[in-house]
Design an enzyme around this catalytic site. Structure first.
Site, PDB file in Angstrom:
ATOM      1  N   GLU A 142       0.794  -1.185   0.130  1.00  0.00           N
ATOM      2  CA  GLU A 142      -0.085  -0.026   0.101  1.00  0.00           C
ATOM      3  C   GLU A 142       0.850   1.409   0.057  1.00  0.00           C
ATOM      4  O   GLU A 142       1.981   1.208   0.794  1.00  0.00           O
ATOM      5  CB  GLU A 142      -1.170  -0.169   1.446  1.00  0.00           C
ATOM      6  CG  GLU A 142      -1.853  -1.375   1.187  1.00  0.00           C
ATOM      7  CD  GLU A 142      -2.818  -1.202   2.421  1.00  0.00           C
ATOM      8  OE1 GLU A 142      -2.607  -0.107   3.326  1.00  0.00           O
ATOM      9  OE2 GLU A 142      -3.599  -2.094   2.410  1.00  0.00           O
ATOM     10  N   HIS A 193      -7.873   1.513   1.988  1.00  0.00           N
ATOM     11  CA  HIS A 193      -7.752   1.201   3.364  1.00  0.00           C
ATOM     12  C   HIS A 193      -8.351   2.143   4.220  1.00  0.00           C
ATOM     13  O   HIS A 193      -8.094   2.651   5.327  1.00  0.00           O
ATOM     14  CB  HIS A 193      -6.002   1.154   3.821  1.00  0.00           C
ATOM     15  CG  HIS A 193      -5.914   0.070   4.827  1.00  0.00           C
ATOM     16  ND1 HIS A 193      -4.837  -0.722   4.996  1.00  0.00           N
ATOM     17  CD2 HIS A 193      -6.735   0.001   5.926  1.00  0.00           C
ATOM     18  CE1 HIS A 193      -5.136  -1.190   6.141  1.00  0.00           C
ATOM     19  NE2 HIS A 193      -6.283  -0.839   6.810  1.00  0.00           N
TER      20      HIS A 193
END
Ligand code: NAI
Length: 407
Positions: free
Chosen positions: A264, A287
Site C-alpha cells: 500500500e 484502506h
C-alpha cells in the site's frame, strides 16, 4: 486541597472528544500540537508531559522516551501500535494504550455496502456510464436477500456484520478457529473449505497471522462457487491478488471488493499499483474500512478513558505492553502505590515489609506479571513517611513508583 493537573500532550489532531474523557476522573491540562511533529520538535515539547497522545504517524522510540522522564503513559489514538517501541516503553514503566475496537461498526457497514453494490454490479455499471454507455440490463443483478454470506473470522467485525446481514435477510455462515457464539440464525461451518464451497459471497475478517497469510490462494479461489464474490477488508496479505485478478478476468468470480493490499502507498504522493485495477466489477478502496468520523470519535473516547483510568486509578486494562490490573476507584483515606517492576521472586514481600515498617495497613493489593514485567498495586491506610516512594524505588527491581491519594 486542589490536585495539580497532569500535563497531557496530544499531537496529530486527536479527536476533540478525547478532552472530556481525559478529564473525567480528575484534572488534566491538555496541550495540543497540530500534525505529526518531527522527532526533534517532539523531543523539545515532551519534557514535562505525563501523558503523550499520538496517532499512527508519530514514532515513539527509546530516545524519545528517555527525553520524557516524567511520562506516565502513551495513548495511541488509533488501532495499530507499531509506531511505538512497546518493549522500550514497558522497560521504563510506561504502559501503552490504543483503541482496537472503535471502528468495528465502520468496517461492517462498508462490507455490507460492498455486498449490495457487487451483487447489483454497480462498479461495472459505473465504469460503463463513465464511458457514456447505458447498461440498464438486470442480467446478473440480484437482491442480497436469501443469498449465502460466508464470514471467515467471527470476531468483533465478523459478528457485527453477521447481525446486519441477517437483518437484510441473508443466510449467514461463518468459520472461525475459536468456538464462537452464533448471533441470530448464523451457522458455523465445519471447515473453511465447506464455507468456501457453499457461499455466494465470501468475506474475510481475520488478522494477519502465519496461518491466515495467503488464506485465499489460487486453489481456494478456484474452489469458490462460479459467479461468487470475494471481499477482503481485513489485511492485504490474506489473498493472492494475482489469482483473484485472473479469476475476475476469466469470469469465474463475478466481482470483488478489496480495501487492503499486499503493498500500500505510504503517502498521497506514492502511486498505487495492483493487478486488480481494471478488473470487471471490482470495488477498490484505499484502506478506509475504519475511516469514519464516528470511528475517530469512538477512538478518542476509548483511548482517553483508558489513559484517565491509568492516571487516577492505576488501571492498565487492555494495555498492549503491560500486565493488566484493574484495582477500581480508590476509597477515601487510602493511598494507592503503583509499582511497575522486574518480575522477580519476593518483590511483593519486600513491598509489604516496607508498608509494615511504616505502620501502614495494606487494605487491598493487586499483582500481575507478564514475562519480564510485573505490576504491583497496593492500597495503604495510615500516614506514610515522606520518603515512602523513595524506599520503594530502592527495592531491587523497581522500575518506578507513583502514589495516588484519594481526593
Ligand atoms: P477480532 O480479533 O475481533 O476477530 C478476528 C477473528 O478471526 C477472531 O474471532 C479469531 O478467532 C479469528 N481467526 C483468527 N485466525 C483465524 C483463522 N486462521 N481462521 C479463521 N478464523 C480465524 O478482529 P476484528 O476487530 O474483527 O478485525 C478483523 C480484521 O479486520 C483484522 O485483520 C483487522 O486488522 C481488520 N481491520 C481492517 C480495517 C480496515 O481499515 N480495513 C479496520 C479495522 C480492522
Amino acid at each position: 486541597m486542589t490536585q495539580t493537573a497532569f500535563d497531557a500532550l496530544l499531537v496529530e489532531n486527536v479527536h476533540p472528544d478525547a478532552d472530556g474523557a481525559l478529564t473525567q476522573c480528575g484534572p488534566v491540562a491538555i496541550r495540543r500540537l497540530a500534525g505529526s511533529p518531527s522527532p526533534e520538535a517532539l523531543r523539545g515539547e515532551i519534557a514535562g508531559a505525563r501523558i503523550l497522545g499520538i496517532r499512527s504517524r508519530t514514532q515513539v522510540d527509546a530516545p524519545l522516551l528517555d527525553a520524557a522522564p516524567d511520562l506516565l503513559a502513551v495513548g495511541c489514538f488509533c488501532i495499530g501500535t507499531n509506531q511505538v517501541d512497546l518493549a522500550a516503553a514497558a522497560a521504563r514503566g510506561v504502559p501503552v494504550f490504543n483503541a482496537p475496537f472503535a471502528n468495528t461498526r465502520s468496517v461492517a457497514e462498508l462490507t455490507i455496502a460492498s455486498v449490495i453494490m457487487l451483487m447489483r454490479r454497480v462498479p461495472e455499471k459505473m465504469a460503463a456510464i463513465d464511458r457514456g454507455e447505458w447498461l440498464k440490463s438486470a442480467d446478473g443483478c440480484n437482491e442480497v436477500r436469501k443469498k449465502k454470506l460466508g464470514i471467515i473470522g467471527y470476531g468483533n467485525i465478523g459478528a457485527q456484520l453477521s447481525v446486519i446481514a441477517s437483518a437484510l435477510g441473508m443466510h449467514v455462515y461463518f468459520y472461525d478457529i475459536e468456538p464462537k457464539l452464533a448471533h441470530g440464525n448464523a451457522r458455523p461451518t465445519d471447515s473453511l473449505d465447506a464455507l468456501i464451497a457453499e457461499c455466494d459471497v465470501v468475506t474475510l475478517h481475520v488478522p494477519s497471522t502465519p496461518r491466515t497469510r495467503n488464506l485465499m490462494n489460487a486453489e481456494r479461489i478456484r474452489a469458490m462457487k462460479p459467479g461468487a464474490f470475494l471481499i477482503n477488508q481485513a489485511r492485504g496479505d490474506l489473498v493472492d491478488v494475482d489469482a483473484l485478478a485472473a479469476a475476475l478476468r476469466s469470469g469465474h468470480l463475478a466481482g470483488a471488493a478489496v480495501d487492503v493490499f499486499p503493498v500500500e502507498p505510504k503517502s498521497k504522493e506514492e502511486r498505487f499499483e495492483s493487478p486488480l485495477i481494471g478488473c470487471p466489477n471490482v470495488i477498490l478502496t484505499p484502506h478506509i474500512g475504519g475511516s469514519t468520523l464516528e470511528a475517530q470519535a469512538a477512538i478518542g473516547l476509548d483511548a482517553a478513558t483508558k489513559l484517565a483510568r491509568y492516571l487516577f486509578e492505576g488501571a492498565t486494562s487492555q494495555s498492549v505492553n503491560f500486565p493488566e490490573v484493574d484495582p477500581g476507584p480508590l476509597q477515601p483515606g487510602r493511598t494507592r502505590i503503583l509499582a511497575p517492576h522486574l518480575n522477580r521472586p519476593g518483590y511483593l514481600r519486600k513491598l509489604n515489609n516496607l508498608a509494615e515498617e511504616a505502620g501502614a495497613n495494606v487494605a487491598a493489593q493487586f499483582l500481575q506479571t507478564d514475562g519480564e514485567l510485573g505490576y504491583a498495586v497496593a492500597d495503604l491506610e495510615g500516614e506514610l513517611p515522606g520518603d515512602f516512594l523513595d524506599r520503594i524505588r530502592a527495592i531491587d527491581g523497581t522500575i518506578r513508583a507513583r502514589a495516588i491519594r484519594a481526593r
